[in-house]
Write a protein that holds these residues in place. Structure first.
Motif, PDB file in Angstrom:
ATOM      1  N   GLY A 124     -42.649  11.908  70.806  1.00 22.25           N
ATOM      2  CA  GLY A 124     -44.088  11.714  70.649  1.00 22.25           C
ATOM      3  C   GLY A 124     -44.586  12.251  69.320  1.00 22.25           C
ATOM      4  O   GLY A 124     -44.036  13.219  68.786  1.00 22.25           O
ATOM      5  N   LYS A 125     -45.631  11.619  68.790  1.00 20.90           N
ATOM      6  CA  LYS A 125     -46.167  12.004  67.482  1.00 20.90           C
ATOM      7  C   LYS A 125     -47.674  12.223  67.592  1.00 20.90           C
ATOM      8  O   LYS A 125     -48.416  11.323  67.977  1.00 20.90           O
ATOM      9  N   VAL A 126     -48.105  13.432  67.236  1.00 24.48           N
ATOM     10  CA  VAL A 126     -49.518  13.811  67.345  1.00 24.48           C
ATOM     11  C   VAL A 126     -50.038  14.250  65.986  1.00 24.48           C
ATOM     12  O   VAL A 126     -49.360  14.995  65.264  1.00 24.48           O
ATOM     13  N   GLY A 127     -51.232  13.790  65.634  1.00 25.82           N
ATOM     14  CA  GLY A 127     -51.913  14.236  64.424  1.00 25.82           C
ATOM     15  C   GLY A 127     -53.117  15.087  64.785  1.00 25.82           C
ATOM     16  O   GLY A 127     -53.772  14.850  65.797  1.00 25.82           O
ATOM     17  N   VAL A 128     -53.407  16.096  63.959  1.00 27.60           N
ATOM     18  CA  VAL A 128     -54.538  16.994  64.195  1.00 27.60           C
ATOM     19  C   VAL A 128     -55.382  17.064  62.931  1.00 27.60           C
ATOM     20  O   VAL A 128     -54.863  17.344  61.846  1.00 27.60           O
ATOM     21  N   LEU A 129     -56.670  16.791  63.081  1.00 25.93           N
ATOM     22  CA  LEU A 129     -57.603  16.852  61.952  1.00 25.93           C
ATOM     23  C   LEU A 129     -58.766  17.774  62.293  1.00 25.93           C
ATOM     24  O   LEU A 129     -59.141  17.908  63.457  1.00 25.93           O
ATOM     25  N   THR A 130     -59.349  18.401  61.262  1.00 17.44           N
ATOM     26  CA  THR A 130     -60.580  19.158  61.472  1.00 17.44           C
ATOM     27  C   THR A 130     -61.617  18.737  60.440  1.00 17.44           C
ATOM     28  O   THR A 130     -61.292  18.321  59.327  1.00 17.44           O
ATOM     29  N   ALA A 131     -62.874  18.907  60.852  1.00 19.71           N
ATOM     30  CA  ALA A 131     -63.973  18.642  59.921  1.00 19.71           C
ATOM     31  C   ALA A 131     -64.073  19.754  58.880  1.00 19.71           C
ATOM     32  O   ALA A 131     -64.292  19.500  57.702  1.00 19.71           O
ATOM     33  N   GLY A 132     -63.929  21.007  59.324  1.00 19.31           N
ATOM     34  CA  GLY A 132     -64.044  22.128  58.398  1.00 19.31           C
ATOM     35  C   GLY A 132     -62.996  23.193  58.665  1.00 19.31           C
ATOM     36  O   GLY A 132     -62.268  23.136  59.657  1.00 19.31           O
ATOM     37  N   THR A 133     -62.936  24.186  57.791  1.00 20.75           N
ATOM     38  CA  THR A 133     -61.959  25.255  57.973  1.00 20.75           C
ATOM     39  C   THR A 133     -62.324  26.157  59.148  1.00 20.75           C
ATOM     40  O   THR A 133     -61.448  26.797  59.735  1.00 20.75           O
ATOM     41  N   ALA A 134     -63.605  26.218  59.517  1.00 18.02           N
ATOM     42  CA  ALA A 134     -64.011  27.020  60.668  1.00 18.02           C
ATOM     43  C   ALA A 134     -63.459  26.452  61.971  1.00 18.02           C
ATOM     44  O   ALA A 134     -63.385  27.162  62.979  1.00 18.02           O
ATOM     45  N   ASP A 135     -63.062  25.184  61.957  1.00 16.37           N
ATOM     46  CA  ASP A 135     -62.536  24.538  63.155  1.00 16.37           C
ATOM     47  C   ASP A 135     -61.025  24.730  63.311  1.00 16.37           C
ATOM     48  O   ASP A 135     -60.453  24.326  64.331  1.00 16.37           O
ATOM     49  N   VAL A 136     -60.385  25.321  62.308  1.00 13.72           N
ATOM     50  CA  VAL A 136     -58.923  25.389  62.286  1.00 13.72           C
ATOM     51  C   VAL A 136     -58.335  26.181  63.453  1.00 13.72           C
ATOM     52  O   VAL A 136     -57.348  25.737  64.059  1.00 13.72           O
ATOM     53  N   PRO A 137     -58.869  27.369  63.830  1.00 13.54           N
ATOM     54  CA  PRO A 137     -58.233  28.111  64.926  1.00 13.54           C
ATOM     55  C   PRO A 137     -58.111  27.311  66.219  1.00 13.54           C
ATOM     56  O   PRO A 137     -57.058  27.341  66.874  1.00 13.54           O
ATOM     57  N   VAL A 138     -59.151  26.594  66.599  1.00 18.22           N
ATOM     58  CA  VAL A 138     -59.110  25.795  67.821  1.00 18.22           C
ATOM     59  C   VAL A 138     -58.154  24.615  67.647  1.00 18.22           C
ATOM     60  O   VAL A 138     -57.398  24.265  68.561  1.00 18.22           O
ATOM     61  N   ALA A 139     -58.171  23.996  66.475  1.00 20.07           N
ATOM     62  CA  ALA A 139     -57.256  22.888  66.206  1.00 20.07           C
ATOM     63  C   ALA A 139     -55.809  23.355  66.233  1.00 20.07           C
ATOM     64  O   ALA A 139     -54.915  22.642  66.702  1.00 20.07           O
ATOM     65  N   GLU A 140     -55.556  24.558  65.736  1.00 26.07           N
ATOM     66  CA  GLU A 140     -54.200  25.101  65.742  1.00 26.07           C
ATOM     67  C   GLU A 140     -53.703  25.339  67.169  1.00 26.07           C
ATOM     68  O   GLU A 140     -52.517  25.175  67.457  1.00 26.07           O
ATOM     69  N   GLU A 141     -54.606  25.729  68.060  1.00 34.11           N
ATOM     70  CA  GLU A 141     -54.217  25.868  69.464  1.00 34.11           C
ATOM     71  C   GLU A 141     -53.762  24.523  70.017  1.00 34.11           C
ATOM     72  O   GLU A 141     -52.774  24.451  70.758  1.00 34.11           O
ATOM     73  N   ALA A 142     -54.446  23.460  69.633  1.00 33.48           N
ATOM     74  CA  ALA A 142     -54.039  22.112  70.049  1.00 33.48           C
ATOM     75  C   ALA A 142     -52.679  21.746  69.468  1.00 33.48           C
ATOM     76  O   ALA A 142     -51.814  21.187  70.155  1.00 33.48           O
ATOM     77  N   ARG A 143     -52.465  22.067  68.195  1.00 32.08           N
ATOM     78  CA  ARG A 143     -51.189  21.735  67.546  1.00 32.08           C
ATOM     79  C   ARG A 143     -50.025  22.468  68.201  1.00 32.08           C
ATOM     80  O   ARG A 143     -48.981  21.865  68.499  1.00 32.08           O
ATOM     81  N   VAL A 144     -50.196  23.768  68.442  1.00 36.79           N
ATOM     82  CA  VAL A 144     -49.132  24.567  69.056  1.00 36.79           C
ATOM     83  C   VAL A 144     -48.790  24.009  70.439  1.00 36.79           C
ATOM     84  O   VAL A 144     -47.618  23.914  70.824  1.00 36.79           O
ATOM     85  N   THR A 145     -49.812  23.615  71.182  1.00 36.20           N
ATOM     86  CA  THR A 145     -49.590  23.068  72.522  1.00 36.20           C
ATOM     87  C   THR A 145     -48.801  21.760  72.460  1.00 36.20           C
ATOM     88  O   THR A 145     -47.837  21.560  73.218  1.00 36.20           O
ATOM     89  N   ALA A 146     -49.190  20.875  71.549  1.00 34.32           N
ATOM     90  CA  ALA A 146     -48.488  19.593  71.417  1.00 34.32           C
ATOM     91  C   ALA A 146     -47.035  19.795  71.012  1.00 34.32           C
ATOM     92  O   ALA A 146     -46.138  19.104  71.508  1.00 34.32           O
ATOM     93  N   GLU A 147     -46.782  20.748  70.133  1.00 33.32           N
ATOM     94  CA  GLU A 147     -45.403  21.027  69.720  1.00 33.32           C
ATOM     95  C   GLU A 147     -44.590  21.610  70.873  1.00 33.32           C
ATOM     96  O   GLU A 147     -43.408  21.288  71.040  1.00 33.32           O
ATOM     97  N   LEU A 148     -45.220  22.461  71.685  1.00 33.81           N
ATOM     98  CA  LEU A 148     -44.522  23.018  72.838  1.00 33.81           C
ATOM     99  C   LEU A 148     -44.111  21.913  73.806  1.00 33.81           C
ATOM    100  O   LEU A 148     -43.078  22.024  74.483  1.00 33.81           O
ATOM    101  N   MET A 149     -44.898  20.841  73.855  1.00 32.74           N
ATOM    102  CA  MET A 149     -44.588  19.716  74.735  1.00 32.74           C
ATOM    103  C   MET A 149     -43.637  18.720  74.082  1.00 32.74           C
ATOM    104  O   MET A 149     -43.454  17.614  74.581  1.00 32.74           O
TER     105      MET A 149
END
Length: 260
Positions: A124-149
Motif C-alpha cells: 500500500g502507498k499513502v501520501g501525507v500533506l499539510t497546509a502548514g508547519t503547525a499541522d505537522v505533529p498530527v500529520a506525523e502521527e498519521a504517517r507513523v500509523t500508516a507505516e506501522l500498517m
C-alpha cells in the motif's frame, strides 16, 4: 471464554462453520487483561486490518509501561501515541524483551516498540500533506500509523492555499499513492482542494490550530464537512484514525493489484 472457544471448535469440527468463520469468531473473543486498568485487543489487526494503539494521555508512566509490555508480549509490536517526556523516559528504562527495538518518533510524539526489526510491507502507498508547519505533529502521527500498517509513505509539508503554487509540485510526487491524508488547521481548505485534483481517496484531517472564533480546529472541521469535493473527514487532531483509514484503503488496493 473457554466455553465459547470450545463451542466454536466443536462447530468447526462438526462442519457447521468454515475454518475462516472459526478464525473470525475466535478473534472476536480474544483480549488480554492488564490488572484492573486495561483490556487489550492485540487481535484487532487480524480482525479488521487496523492495530490497536495505546493512547498515553491520562496514564501514569508506570501504568503505561505495564500496558506496553503486555501488549508487546501479545502482538510483538506496539504503537503508543501522545507520549509525554516523563512517559518516554519510563518506556526507555523499561525491561523490554531482548532484541526489542524502541523508536521515538519525536514530531509525532509516538513510540513504536517492536520485537521484529524487519519491516513488513503491504504494498500500500499513502501520501501525507499539510497546509502548514503547525499541522505537522498530527500529520506525523498519521504517517507513523500508516507505516506501522505496512504502507510506503511520502510526505510534503507546508503547501497550504495561502501560497497554493507550492502545492502542485508536491502533488506530482503523490500521483502513485493509493490514498492521501491531508491535514489543515485554520479554515481547513487544503483537503477539499486536493480532493478536487487527484483520483486517490482523500482523508481530511482537521488540526486544532487557528485564532479566535472557529479556533481549536472547529472551523477546519466544519469546512471539511461542508466540502463539495468528495472526501472523508476524521475528528480534530485524529492523526491515528486518519493514518489507519488511509492505510486500510491502500492495503486493500495493494491486495487488488496482487490479484490482477
Amino acid at each position: 471464554m473457554k466455553l465459547k472457544v470450545k463451542d466454536i471448535l466443536e462447530r468447526f469440527a462438526g462442519g457447521e462453520i468454515s475454518l475462516e468463520g472459526a478464525v473470525r469468531e475466535m478473534n472476536l473473543l480474544s483480549y488480554r487483561e492488564v490488572g484492573d486498568m486495561a483490556k487489550l485487543d492485540p487481535c484487532r489487526i487480524d480482525r479488521i486490518g487496523i492495530p490497536e494503539a495505546v493512547l498515553a494521555e491520562g496514564k501514569t508512566p508506570s501504568d503505561l509501561v505495564e500496558i506496553a509490555l503486555s501488549f508487546l508480549a501479545a502482538s510483538k509490536e506496539v504503537l503508543i501515541t501522545r507520549v509525554s517526556p516523563e512517559q518516554l523516559e519510563a518506556l526507555r528504562e523499561a525491561p523490554l524483551p531482548e532484541g526489542s527495538d524502541l523508536v521515538w518518533e519525536g514530531r509525532a510524539r509516538a513510540v513504536v516498540i517492536s520485537e521484529d526489526s524487519i519491516k513488513k510491507f503491504s504494498g500500500g502507498k499513502v501520501g501525507v500533506l499539510t497546509a502548514g508547519t503547525a499541522d505537522v505533529p498530527v500529520a506525523e502521527e498519521a504517517r507513523v500509523t500508516a507505516e506501522l500498517m505496512g504502507c510506503d509513505t511520502i510526505s510534503e509539508y507546508d503547501v497550504g492555499v495561502a501560497g497554493i503554487h507550492r502545492l502542485f509540485p508536491s502533488l506530482e510526487k503523490m500521483m502513485d499513492r493509493d490514498a492521501l491524508v491531508v491535514a489543515a488547521g485554520r479554515e481547513g481548505t487544503l483537503p477539499a482542494v486536493v480532493a478536487g485534483l487527484v483520483e486517490a481517496p482523500v482523508v481530511g484531517l482537521p488540526v486544532s490550530t487557528g485564532y479566535g472564533a472557529g479556533g481549536r480546529g472547529e472551523a477546519a472541521l466544519l469546512s471539511m464537512l461542508q466540502s463539495c469535493s468528495v472526501m472523508v473527514v476524521v475528528n480534530i487532531d485524529a492523526g491515528f484514525v486518519a493514518g489507519a483509514f488511509a492505510a486500510k484503503i491502500a492495503n486493500r488496493a495493494a491486495q487488488w493489484r496482487n490479484i490482477q
